[in-house]
Design an enzyme around this catalytic site. Structure first.
Site, short mmCIF file in Angstrom:
data_model
loop_
_atom_site.label_atom_id
_atom_site.label_comp_id
_atom_site.label_asym_id
_atom_site.label_seq_id
_atom_site.Cartn_x
_atom_site.Cartn_y
_atom_site.Cartn_z
N LYS A 7 0.82 -1.22 0.00
CA LYS A 7 0.00 0.00 0.00
C LYS A 7 0.85 1.27 0.00
O LYS A 7 0.53 2.24 -0.68
CB LYS A 7 -0.89 0.03 1.24
CG LYS A 7 -2.12 -0.88 1.17
CD LYS A 7 -3.04 -0.58 2.34
CE LYS A 7 -3.92 -1.75 2.72
NZ LYS A 7 -4.94 -2.08 1.75
N GLU A 15 -3.33 7.72 7.59
CA GLU A 15 -4.00 8.62 6.66
C GLU A 15 -5.24 9.24 7.27
O GLU A 15 -5.72 8.81 8.31
CB GLU A 15 -4.30 7.92 5.33
CG GLU A 15 -5.16 6.70 5.44
CD GLU A 15 -5.33 6.00 4.09
OE1 GLU A 15 -4.36 5.89 3.33
OE2 GLU A 15 -6.45 5.55 3.82
N HIS A 69 -15.95 -4.72 6.38
CA HIS A 69 -15.04 -4.17 5.37
C HIS A 69 -14.99 -5.00 4.11
O HIS A 69 -14.03 -4.94 3.35
CB HIS A 69 -13.61 -4.02 5.91
CG HIS A 69 -13.47 -2.94 6.95
ND1 HIS A 69 -13.69 -1.63 6.68
CD2 HIS A 69 -13.13 -3.01 8.25
CE1 HIS A 69 -13.50 -0.92 7.76
NE2 HIS A 69 -13.17 -1.73 8.75
N ARG A 98 -6.00 -7.87 -11.06
CA ARG A 98 -6.66 -9.11 -11.48
C ARG A 98 -8.10 -8.78 -11.84
O ARG A 98 -8.53 -7.64 -11.68
CB ARG A 98 -6.67 -10.10 -10.30
CG ARG A 98 -7.27 -9.43 -9.06
CD ARG A 98 -7.53 -10.39 -7.94
NE ARG A 98 -7.70 -9.68 -6.68
CZ ARG A 98 -8.82 -9.11 -6.26
NH1 ARG A 98 -9.90 -9.13 -7.03
NH2 ARG A 98 -8.89 -8.49 -5.09
P1 ADP Z 1 -7.94 -3.83 2.52
O1 ADP Z 1 -6.83 -3.92 1.53
O2 ADP Z 1 -7.58 -4.35 3.87
O3 ADP Z 1 -9.26 -4.33 2.00
P2 ADP Z 1 -8.49 -1.06 1.86
O4 ADP Z 1 -7.42 -0.05 1.96
O5 ADP Z 1 -8.87 -1.56 0.51
O6 ADP Z 1 -8.11 -2.28 2.82
O7 ADP Z 1 -9.79 -0.53 2.60
C1 ADP Z 1 -10.90 -1.37 2.87
C2 ADP Z 1 -12.10 -0.54 3.28
O8 ADP Z 1 -11.78 0.26 4.45
C3 ADP Z 1 -12.54 0.47 2.24
O9 ADP Z 1 -13.38 -0.09 1.26
C4 ADP Z 1 -13.24 1.50 3.11
O10 ADP Z 1 -14.54 1.03 3.44
C5 ADP Z 1 -12.40 1.51 4.39
N1 ADP Z 1 -11.35 2.59 4.35
C6 ADP Z 1 -10.11 2.52 3.79
N2 ADP Z 1 -9.42 3.68 3.92
C7 ADP Z 1 -10.23 4.53 4.58
C8 ADP Z 1 -10.11 5.91 5.04
N3 ADP Z 1 -9.00 6.64 4.84
N4 ADP Z 1 -11.17 6.45 5.70
C9 ADP Z 1 -12.29 5.72 5.93
N5 ADP Z 1 -12.47 4.45 5.54
C10 ADP Z 1 -11.46 3.84 4.87
#
Ligand code: ADP
Length: 660
Positions: A116, A200, A235, A292
Site C-alpha cells: 500500500k 492517513e 469491510h 486481477r
Molecule cells: P484492505 O486492503 O484491507 O481491504 P483497503 O485499503 O482496501 O483495505 O480498505 C478497505 C475498506 O476500508 C474500504 O473499502 C473502506 O470502506 C475503508 N477505508 C479505507 N481507507 C479509509 C479511510 N481513509 N477512511 C475511511 N475508511 C477507509
C-alpha cells in the site's frame, strides 16, 4: 489466439472463465484438489488434472504442480481467476520462465501495487490524488504521531502489507494514538509478518468507487467506467453496482483519467481495478489497485455488453484493446448481490453444510447467475463460502432494483445458513433504494435490518398445510416414505391434528381438520378453508379462503423453511415434527481444515451444544471459518486458545457426542 488454456482456480470464477473459453472455441483445462474431485468446475472443463492430495487450499497455491499440469496438457496460457495465485508475482514470473502466458499483468506491475505505501508513493508521483497521509519508510513512533497531528484527526492507521480490512485502526484523539499504533503493529506483524504502517486521514461516510481499467501490450489504456462497492459488511463487499449512483459525467471523466494514469504509471497490461475512496463532497483519493479480475466484474459486463474475460484472453495473446475509449458503451444500470453461506444474525459468520436445496432465479438477458455449486454440493470450511453471484440489469436503477427484488425472491436455499433474506431486506431499505449509500449503510440501518420479525399468517398456515399434505402422500400405500406422521394422523380416523410451531420467542398452534373439499385450518380461533397441492420438491400451491398463492416449504431436520415474497421464515417445531430429509450431519471435523490462526473460542466446555453450532473461529487466507459441532454433544476441552497458530489437521477440540 490460444487453443488451450488452464484455469488455476475453482468455484464460480473457474466456471466463469471456462464459459468464455468455450464461446471462443478454446479448450479449457481445470485443476483440482482432492476435495474438489467432483466440483462443478471439474465437471464443466474439457479436461481436468488432479494437483494434490491435500484436501484444502494448498493445491491451488502449488506453483510447481500447476505449471506441470499446464505442460502436460499443452495449455499455452494460465488464467489465475481471483484470490489464490492471481496477485502472486513469483507465479507470473514462473509462467514466463516456462514459456506459458500468464493471463494477467506483468510481474513488475503486481509487485509495484502489492504494498500500500509503495503504491501510494508511486501514485503521488504520477499525479493521482492520494488520501492525505504519511506513507514513509521511517516508522519511528514519535514521528508517526507528529504526522497524525499534521494530517488532522480522525486518522486511520493501516498495515502497509494489509488486506481484507485487517490491521486498521481509527484514532480520534492524539491521546489514543500511541496505544492504537502499538495494537495495529501487533496485529499487522501477526497477520502479515510485517509491522510497517501508514497513517492517513479518516474519511467520514466514504464511498468505495472503483474503476475497471484495461491496458494492452501496445501501450493503450482505457477504462470501462466505475463500480460502486460501498455496501460492505466487515469491510467486505456484499452489493455492487454500476454505474455509481449520482455519478456525473464530469466526475467520471476526472476519476477515469486518474485510473488510467494509475495503470499507465505501472505499465499495466490486462484487466485491473483502481479503487478510490470518495468523500461525500465528491473529492476522491486512490486507495489501491487490484491487479486481477474482480469478483464484481459482471456488473461492468452487464452495462457495457462486453465480455471482460474475452478481453483478458485477447490481450494476453498480444492483441490490441478491442475498443477505444469513446466506443465503449454504457447502457442502463446493473446490480450484483453476493449470495453467501453465512448467518447475518450471527455477525455474518460463515456456515458450512450440504446444499440440500439450491434453486436459482430464472435467468435471461437481464438476470444472470454466476455460480460454482449445484444442489447436492457442499459448502466446506476449506474455501470461500460464496454460493453464487446474482447480477441484474435494468434500463435505469429503479428497474434494476425491481428485478433484483424479484430474482432474490425466487431463490430457494436449504442446508446452510445464507444471506438471501438479508439481501432482500437490504435492497428494500429506503436508503439503498434511493442510492443514498456509503460504507456505513448496514450499521446505520441495523435497526431496520435486524429488527425482530414476525412471520405473516400465511407462513404458519402454509407449514401446517404442507405437513398434512405430505403426511397424506406418505400414508398412501404406493408411496411409502420415511415421512410417516408420528402423532396419530390417520386417513380414516379422527382426522384432526394439532401442530405447535415456534418462531423466535413466539409459539402458535394450528389445528387441522379434514373437510369435504380439503381441510380446515384453525389459527387463533379463526377457521380458514384450505386446500393445496404439494410436489416432492416442496412446491406448494395453497388456497386459503379465497386466495391462492405459491410458496415452497422445505424441511431442515424438524424445522420448516417457508419462502414467501422474498422472505424466508424458519418455523421450528414445538413438538417434534418428523425430519423429511434424514439427519445427515454437517461436514467438517474438529481438526483444523487448513493452516491458520485461532481467533476465538465460542463454546463453554461442559455445556451442551447443538449440531452446527460454531465452536471456534479460525482465520486463514483473509477468511474466517467457523468450526461447528458435528453432532449434539459437548466440548470436553479446547486444545487451542485464541491467538494460537495451527497446522492443517491439528486437533482443535475434544468433543463428546451426547448419547442418543
Ligand atoms: P484492505 O486492503 O484491507 O481491504 P483497503 O485499503 O482496501 O483495505 O480498505 C478497505 C475498506 O476500508 C474500504 O473499502 C473502506 O470502506 C475503508 N477505508 C479505507 N481507507 C479509509 C479511510 N481513509 N477512511 C475511511 N475508511 C477507509
Amino acid at each position: 489466439m490460444f487453443e488451450k488454456i488452464l484455469i488455476a482456480n475453482r468455484g464460480e470464477i473457474a466456471c466463469r472463465v471456462i464459459r468464455t473459453a468455450r464461446a471462443l472455441g478454446i479448450w479449457a483445462v481445470a485443476v483440482h484438489s482432492d476435495a474438489d474431485r467432483d466440483a462443478r468446475h471439474v465437471r464443466m472443463a474439457d479436461q481436468a488434472v488432479a494437483i494434490g492430495t491435500d484436501a484444502a487450499r494448498r493445491p491451488y497455491l502449488d506453483i510447481g504442480a500447476i505449471l506441470d499440469a499446464a505442460r502436460r496438457t499443452g495449455a499455452q496460457a494460465i488464467h489465475p481467476g481471483y484470490g489464490f495465485l492471481s496477485e502472486n508475482a513469483e507465479f507470473a514470473d514462473a509462467c514466463a520462465r516456462s514459456g506459458i502466458a500468464f493471463i494477467g499483468p506483468p510481474a513488475e506491475a503486481i509487485r509495484a501495487m502489492g504494498s500500500k505505501d509503495a503504491a501510494k508513493a508511486m501514485m503521488e508521483r504520477a499525479g493521482v490524488p492520494v488520501t492525505p497521509g504519511y506513507h514513509g519508510a521511517d516508522q519511528d513512533a514519535a514521528l508517526l504521531a507528529e504526522q497524525a497531528a499534521r494530517i488532522g484527526y480522525p486518522v486511520l492507521i493501516k498495515a502497509s502489507a494489509g488486506g481484507g480490512g485487517k490491521g486498521m485502526r481509527r484514532v480520534d484523539r492524539p491521546a489514543d494514538f500511541a496505544g492504537a499504533l502499538a495494537s495495529c503493529r501487533r496485529e499487522a506483524a501477526a497477520a502479515f509478518g510485517d509491522d510497517r504502517v501508514l497513517v492517513e486521514k479518516y474519511i467520514e461516510r466514504p464511498r468505495h468507487i472503483e474503476f475497471q481499467v484495461f491496458g494492452d501490450s501496445h501501450g493503450n489504456y482505457v477504462h470501462l467506467f466505475e463500480r460502486d462497492c460501498s455496501v460492505q459488511r466487515r469491510h467486505q463487499k456484499i452489493l455492487e453496482e454500476a454505474p455509481a449512483p449520482g455519478m456525473t459525467a464530469q466526475r467520471r471523466a476526472s476519476m477515469g483519467h486518474a485510473a488510467v494514469e494509475a495503470a499507465r504509471a505501472v505499465g499495466y497490461v490486462g484487466a485491473g481495478t483502481v479503487e478510490f475512496i470518495v468523500r461525500p463532497d465528491g473529492e476522491f483519493y486512490f486507495m489501491e489497485m487490484n491487479t486481477r479480475l474482480q469478483v464484481e466484474h459482471p456488473v461492468t459486463e452487464m452495462i457495457t455488453g462486453l465480455d471482460l474475460v474475452e478481453w483478458q484472453l485477447r490481450i494476453a495473446a498480444g492483441q490490441a484493446l478491442p475498443l477505444p475509449q469513446e466506443a465503449i458503451p454504457l447502457r442502463g444500470h446493473a446490480l450484483e448481490a453476493r449470495i453467501y453461506a453465512e448467518d447475518p444474525d450471527k455477525d455474518f459468520l460463515p456456515s458450512t453444510g450440504m446444499l440440500r436445496r439450491l434453486a436459482e432465479p430464472r435467468t435471461g438477458p437481464d438476470v444472470r447467475v454466476d455460480s460454482g455449486v449445484e444442489q447436492g454440493d457442499a459448502i466446506t470450511p476449506h474455501y470461500d463460502p460464496m454460493i453464487a453471484k446474482l447480477i441484474v440489469r435494468g434500463d435505469d436503477r429503479p428497474q434494476a432494483l425491481a428485478r433484483m427484488r424479484q430474482a432474490l425472491a425466487q431463490y430457494r436455499i436449504a442446508g446452510v445458513a445464507n444471506n438471501v433474506d438479508f439481501l432482500s431486506r437490504l435492497v428494500a431499505t429506503p436508503a439503498f433504494a434511493q442510492g443514498d449509500i456509503d460504507t456505513g449503510l448496514i450499521e446505520r440501518e441495523a435497526a431496520l435490518l435486524f429488527a425482530p420479525r414476525q412471520p405473516p399468517e400465511e407462513a404458519w398456515l402454509a407449514v401446517a398445510l404442507a405437513e398434512v399434505l405430505r403426511a397424506r402422500a406418505a400414508a398412501s400405500p404406493l408411496r411409502r416414505s420415511p415421512w410417516e406422521p408420528h402423532d396419530g394422523w390417520r386417513l380414516n380416523g379422527p382426522a384432526e391434528r394439532r401442530m405447535r410451531l415456534r418462531h423466535g420467542g413466539s409459539e402458535r398452534a394450528v389445528l387441522v381438520r379434514t373437510a369435504e373439499a380439503g381441510y380446515e385450518l384453525e389459527l387463533d380461533g379463526r377457521t380458514i378453508a384450505a386446500r393445496g397441492e404439494l410436489d416432492s420438491q416442496g412446491e406448494l400451491s395453497a388456497t386459503l379462503g379465497a386466495d391462492t398463492f405459491r410458496t415452497t416449504v422445505l424441511a431442515e431436520g424438524s424445522d420448516r423453511l417457508v419462502f414467501l415474497a422474498g422472505r424466508t421464515w424458519r418455523l421450528a417445531d414445538a413438538e417434534s415434527l418428523p425430519g423429511w430429509t434424514g439427519g445427515d450431519e454437517a461436514p467438517g471435523g474438529l481438526s483444523a481444515p487448513m493452516p491458520g490462526k485461532v481467533l476465538a473460542v465460542l463454546a463453554e466446555p461442559g455445556r451442551l451444544v447443538e449440531p452446527g453450532q460454531p465452536l471456534l473461529i479460525l482465520e486463514a487466507m483473509k477468511m474466517e471459518h467457523a468450526v461447528a459441532a458435528p453432532r449434539r454433544g459437548k466440548v470436553v476441552a479446547f486444545r487451542v486458545a485464541p491467538g494460537d497458530l495451527v497446522a492443517e489437521g491439528d486437533e482443535l477440540v475434544d468433543f463428546e457426542t451426547e448419547p442418543a
